[in-house]
Design an enzyme around this catalytic site. Sequence first.
Site, PDB file in Angstrom:
ATOM      1  N   ASN A 255       0.844  -1.194   0.000  1.00  0.00           N
ATOM      2  CA  ASN A 255       0.000   0.000   0.000  1.00  0.00           C
ATOM      3  C   ASN A 255       0.878   1.242   0.000  1.00  0.00           C
ATOM      4  O   ASN A 255       1.866   1.311   0.730  1.00  0.00           O
ATOM      5  CB  ASN A 255      -0.904   0.005   1.241  1.00  0.00           C
ATOM      6  CG  ASN A 255      -1.966  -1.071   1.165  1.00  0.00           C
ATOM      7  OD1 ASN A 255      -2.552  -1.300   0.121  1.00  0.00           O
ATOM      8  ND2 ASN A 255      -2.212  -1.744   2.278  1.00  0.00           N
TER       9      ASN A 255
ATOM     10  N   VAL B 285       1.215   2.611   8.051  1.00  0.00           N
ATOM     11  CA  VAL B 285       2.564   2.679   8.617  1.00  0.00           C
ATOM     12  C   VAL B 285       3.524   3.122   7.511  1.00  0.00           C
ATOM     13  O   VAL B 285       3.660   2.431   6.489  1.00  0.00           O
ATOM     14  CB  VAL B 285       2.996   1.319   9.202  1.00  0.00           C
ATOM     15  CG1 VAL B 285       4.427   1.403   9.725  1.00  0.00           C
ATOM     16  CG2 VAL B 285       2.039   0.884  10.317  1.00  0.00           C
TER      17      VAL B 285
ATOM     18  N   HIS C 161       6.480  -1.725   3.440  1.00  0.00           N
ATOM     19  CA  HIS C 161       6.284  -3.124   3.831  1.00  0.00           C
ATOM     20  C   HIS C 161       5.455  -3.844   2.791  1.00  0.00           C
ATOM     21  O   HIS C 161       4.612  -3.255   2.129  1.00  0.00           O
ATOM     22  CB  HIS C 161       5.615  -3.232   5.203  1.00  0.00           C
ATOM     23  CG  HIS C 161       4.347  -2.442   5.334  1.00  0.00           C
ATOM     24  ND1 HIS C 161       4.361  -1.079   5.557  1.00  0.00           N
ATOM     25  CD2 HIS C 161       3.048  -2.800   5.254  1.00  0.00           C
ATOM     26  CE1 HIS C 161       3.112  -0.645   5.618  1.00  0.00           C
ATOM     27  NE2 HIS C 161       2.296  -1.655   5.427  1.00  0.00           N
TER      28      HIS C 161
ATOM     29  N   HIS D 271       2.780  -6.904   2.376  1.00  0.00           N
ATOM     30  CA  HIS D 271       1.869  -7.849   3.021  1.00  0.00           C
ATOM     31  C   HIS D 271       1.925  -9.170   2.271  1.00  0.00           C
ATOM     32  O   HIS D 271       1.863  -9.179   1.030  1.00  0.00           O
ATOM     33  CB  HIS D 271       0.425  -7.354   2.951  1.00  0.00           C
ATOM     34  CG  HIS D 271       0.134  -6.097   3.704  1.00  0.00           C
ATOM     35  ND1 HIS D 271      -0.531  -6.083   4.907  1.00  0.00           N
ATOM     36  CD2 HIS D 271       0.399  -4.801   3.422  1.00  0.00           C
ATOM     37  CE1 HIS D 271      -0.664  -4.841   5.327  1.00  0.00           C
ATOM     38  NE2 HIS D 271      -0.115  -4.031   4.443  1.00  0.00           N
TER      39      HIS D 271
HETATM   40  P1  AMP Z   1      -0.673  -0.586   5.742  1.00  0.00           P
HETATM   41  O1  AMP Z   1      -2.114  -0.177   5.731  1.00  0.00           O
HETATM   42  O2  AMP Z   1      -0.261  -1.252   4.469  1.00  0.00           O
HETATM   43  O3  AMP Z   1       0.235   0.547   6.160  1.00  0.00           O
HETATM   44  O4  AMP Z   1      -0.587  -1.734   6.834  1.00  0.00           O
HETATM   45  C1  AMP Z   1      -0.027  -1.574   8.102  1.00  0.00           C
HETATM   46  C2  AMP Z   1      -0.234  -2.904   8.811  1.00  0.00           C
HETATM   47  O5  AMP Z   1       0.597  -2.902   9.952  1.00  0.00           O
HETATM   48  C3  AMP Z   1      -1.665  -3.149   9.291  1.00  0.00           C
HETATM   49  O6  AMP Z   1      -2.155  -4.363   8.695  1.00  0.00           O
HETATM   50  C4  AMP Z   1      -1.511  -3.277  10.803  1.00  0.00           C
HETATM   51  O7  AMP Z   1      -2.366  -4.255  11.367  1.00  0.00           O
HETATM   52  C5  AMP Z   1      -0.046  -3.635  10.957  1.00  0.00           C
HETATM   53  N1  AMP Z   1       0.587  -3.262  12.209  1.00  0.00           N
HETATM   54  C6  AMP Z   1       0.572  -2.044  12.810  1.00  0.00           C
HETATM   55  N2  AMP Z   1       1.290  -2.083  13.951  1.00  0.00           N
HETATM   56  C7  AMP Z   1       1.775  -3.344  14.073  1.00  0.00           C
HETATM   57  C8  AMP Z   1       2.592  -3.994  15.034  1.00  0.00           C
HETATM   58  N3  AMP Z   1       3.053  -3.368  16.132  1.00  0.00           N
HETATM   59  N4  AMP Z   1       2.893  -5.320  14.841  1.00  0.00           N
HETATM   60  C9  AMP Z   1       2.431  -5.967  13.761  1.00  0.00           C
HETATM   61  N5  AMP Z   1       1.662  -5.383  12.807  1.00  0.00           N
HETATM   62  C10 AMP Z   1       1.328  -4.098  12.966  1.00  0.00           C
END
Ligand code: AMP
Length: 118
Positions: free
Chosen positions: A90, A99, A103, A105
Amino acid sequence: MKRDPNCVFCKIVAGEIPAKKVYEDDLVVAFNDIHPRTPVHVLIVPKEHIPSVNAVAPEHETMLGRLFTAARQVAETTGVAQTGYRLLVNTGPHAGQEVYHIHMHLLGGRPLGPMVAR
Ligand code: AMP
Ligand code: ZN
């Protein structure tokens, strides 16, 4: 390697906050998503803080290429290599990026449905 002291994924990379790591090497770490959307939901992140695809530069190519070789291994160890999985990155508001540490997924463990909501 650059890091951001306020970034949750930099803290996971440094071991400062807990995560269920499923893979780690010199360039990337993979850990279970804290709010899994699918039976297998792993996040694969570079150890360097790169905020999003919009900040990617040629010097990141080796590290970002490693996301795919890590994904292949995570798919095997989590048992979804043969049934299939989706890799998703994303970027920005319309994609719902939460975040701002780049990253990938890895989603699998059930049929995933359409690629995007209509
Ligand atoms: P995005 O919307 O692609 O930025 O996804 C961020 C992802 O990070 C989401 O699916 C969250 O559930 C995951 N996330 C946020 N904080 C943590 C954490 N501390 N440990 C594991 N996953 C996390
Ligand atoms: Zn970071």
